[in-house]
Write a protein that holds these residues in place. Structure first.
Motif, PDB file in Angstrom:
ATOM      1  N   LYS A 155       0.834  -1.205   0.000  1.00 31.71           N
ATOM      2  CA  LYS A 155       0.000   0.000   0.000  1.00 31.71           C
ATOM      3  C   LYS A 155       0.869   1.256   0.000  1.00 31.71           C
ATOM      4  CE  LYS A 155      -4.148  -1.981   2.083  1.00 31.71           C
ATOM      5  NZ  LYS A 155      -3.770  -3.368   1.775  1.00 31.71           N
ATOM      6  N   ARG A 156       1.802   1.278  -0.943  1.00 38.23           N
ATOM      7  CA  ARG A 156       2.714   2.417  -1.074  1.00 38.23           C
ATOM      8  C   ARG A 156       2.609   3.021  -2.472  1.00 38.23           C
ATOM      9  NH1 ARG A 156       8.547   0.593   1.580  1.00 38.23           N
ATOM     10  NH2 ARG A 156       7.746  -0.067   3.624  1.00 38.23           N
ATOM     11  N   PRO A 157       2.894   4.302  -2.619  1.00 42.53           N
ATOM     12  CA  PRO A 157       2.940   4.901  -3.958  1.00 42.53           C
ATOM     13  C   PRO A 157       4.141   4.397  -4.747  1.00 42.53           C
ATOM     14  CG  PRO A 157       3.637   6.488  -2.302  1.00 42.53           C
ATOM     15  CD  PRO A 157       3.147   5.286  -1.555  1.00 42.53           C
ATOM     16  N   LEU A 194      -3.608   4.054  -5.388  1.00 35.93           N
ATOM     17  CA  LEU A 194      -2.250   4.429  -5.007  1.00 35.93           C
ATOM     18  C   LEU A 194      -1.662   5.390  -6.033  1.00 35.93           C
ATOM     19  CD1 LEU A 194      -0.984   0.887  -3.987  1.00 35.93           C
ATOM     20  CD2 LEU A 194      -1.513   2.781  -2.434  1.00 35.93           C
ATOM     21  N   LEU A 280      -1.294  11.332  -0.633  1.00 32.41           N
ATOM     22  CA  LEU A 280      -1.693  10.355   0.377  1.00 32.41           C
ATOM     23  C   LEU A 280      -2.498  10.978   1.510  1.00 32.41           C
ATOM     24  CD1 LEU A 280       1.571   8.214   0.691  1.00 32.41           C
ATOM     25  CD2 LEU A 280      -0.563   7.571  -0.443  1.00 32.41           C
TER      26      LEU A 280
END
Length: 307
Positions: A155-157, A194, A280
Motif C-alpha cells: 500500500k505504497r505509492p 495508489l 496520500l
C-alpha cells in the motif's frame, strides 16, 4: 660514482618527473565544456555546477540520493527467457548482454527498490540508459509489474524514473508486448487508489513514452530532457520542415500541457516528498529528524506583574 647513481639521480628524477593524474578525477561538461572535479560533480548529483546541465546518473546513484540515508532494499524481478529469438546483429544477444552487464555492473536496465523518502514509505524503479540504451525488454516489463505488485501489497505509492531509447530490438515483438503489460500494471495501482508518479529523464523515447511513462498521476521532468515517441530528426526528415526551437524538450512540453513540472535534480527529492504526502493525505513533511510540533490550546500568556 655509486652514490651519485644510486641516490642523487633517482632523487632528481623523482622531483622533476611528471606525476600522472588519474583520468577519472575530472569530467568535462557536455554543454559548456567546464572541467568538473569528480567529488564536486557527484555531490551535485551529476549536475554541472556552472551551467546546470544534467548529466547521466545511474539508478543506484539516484536511489542513494533519493532514499533517507541512502538506504533501500532491492525488489527481486522474475527472470525472463535469456534469448527467445536467437537474435544476432553485430554480436549475439547473450554476448551483448554480458558486455552491458560488465560495463554497468548491473543485471539489467531497470532497478526496483523499496524505502523511505522524508519518512514516507515508497516503491521506486529507475531505468539505466547506460545499459543498452535503457531499452524496454521483457525484464523491464517484469520489473514494472513487480514494482506495481509490491506497491499494491505494501500500500505504497510508486515512483518511476524513465530513461530509454525505446523497445529492445533484440527481443522483437516480445519487447513491444511490454507496452500493454506495463499499462495493466499501472491500472493495478489506479484500482488500488495508489499514486503513480513518473519522472521523465533524458532521454525518454519510443515505446516507453507510448506506455507507462505517460500514464502517471503526476508527470515531472528534468530540465532539457528529450521526451518523444519519434525523435526530432526523424520528424524533420518525414515532414521536411524545420521544427520549433526546443521541440520535444521538457520545457516545450511543459508549455504545451504535457507535463506538470520541470524540476532540477537537486530539488527533485523535496518535491517528490511534498507531492507523495499530498496525494496520500498526509501532513507536510518536517525538515530534519525533529518531530512535528504539537498543537497547543490558545491560552492567554502569563505576564509578570510589575513590582
Amino acid at each position: 660514482m655509486n652514490w651519485i647513481t644510486n641516490y642523487v639521480r633517482p632523487r632528481i628524477n623523482s622531483i622533476f618527473s611528471r606525476r600522472e593524474t588519474p583520468e577519472n578525477l575530472w569530467q568535462k561538461c557536455d554543454e559548456c565544456g567546464t572541467m568538473l572535479f569528480h567529488r564536486e560533480l557527484s555531490g551535485n548529483l551529476n549536475v554541472c555546477t556552472n551551467c546546470g546541465h544534467h548529466m547521466a546518473i545511474t539508478p543506484r546513484e539516484r536511489f542513494t540520493a533519493l532514499f533517507d540515508g541512502g538506504i533501500f532494499t532491492e525488489v527481486k524481478v522474475p527472470e525472463p527467457l535469456a534469448d527467445p529469438l536467437q537474435f544476432r546483429d553485430q554480436k549475439r544477444y547473450p554476448d551483448r548482454m554480458k558486455s552491458a552487464q560488465k560495463e554497468t555492473g548491473e543485471k539489467e536496465a531497470m532497478l526496483v527498490a523499496v524505502g523511505e523518502i522524508g519518512r514516507t514509505p515508497v516503491v521506486a524503479c529507475a531505468q539505466d540508459f547506460s545499459f543498452m540504451g535503457g531499452s524496454m525488454g521483457m525484464y523491464v516489463g517484469n520489473a514494472i509489474i513487480a514494482a506495481a505488485q509490491e506497491a499494491v501489497k505494501l500500500k505504497r505509492p510508486l515512483i518511476l524514473f524513465s530513461a530509454a531509447g525505446g523497445a529492445r530490438m533484440q527481443e522483437g515483438i516480445l519487447s513491444l508486448m511490454q507496452m500493454p503489460r506495463t499499462t495493466v500494471a499501472v491500472q493495478m495501482l489506479k484500482e488500488a487508489g495508489l499514486p503513480y508518479i513518473v519522472v521523465l529523464t533524458h532521454p525518454t523515447t519510443g515505446g516507453v513514452t507510448a506506455s507507462y511513462a505517460m500514464l502517471g498521476d503526476v508527470h515531472i521532468a528534468e530540465p532539457n530532457a528529450l521526451i518523444c515517441f519519434a525523435g526530432p530528426r526523424v520528424i524533420e526528415q518525414t515532414i521536411r520542415e524545420k521544427l520549433p526551437e526546443g521541440f520535444q524538450r521538457a520545457e516545450y512540453l511543459l508549455d504545451h500541457g504535457m507535463l506538470d513540472r520541470v524540476t532540477p535534480r537537486t530539488k527533485l527529492r523535496d518535491e517528490l516528498i511534498t507531492i507523495v504526502r499530498l496525494l496520500l493525505g498526509m501532513p507536510q513533511a518536517v525538515k530534519g529528524d525533529l518531530a512535528p510540533p504539537e498543537a497547543k490550546a490558545d491560552t492567554p500568556a502569563e505576564v509578570a506583574a510589575p513590582k
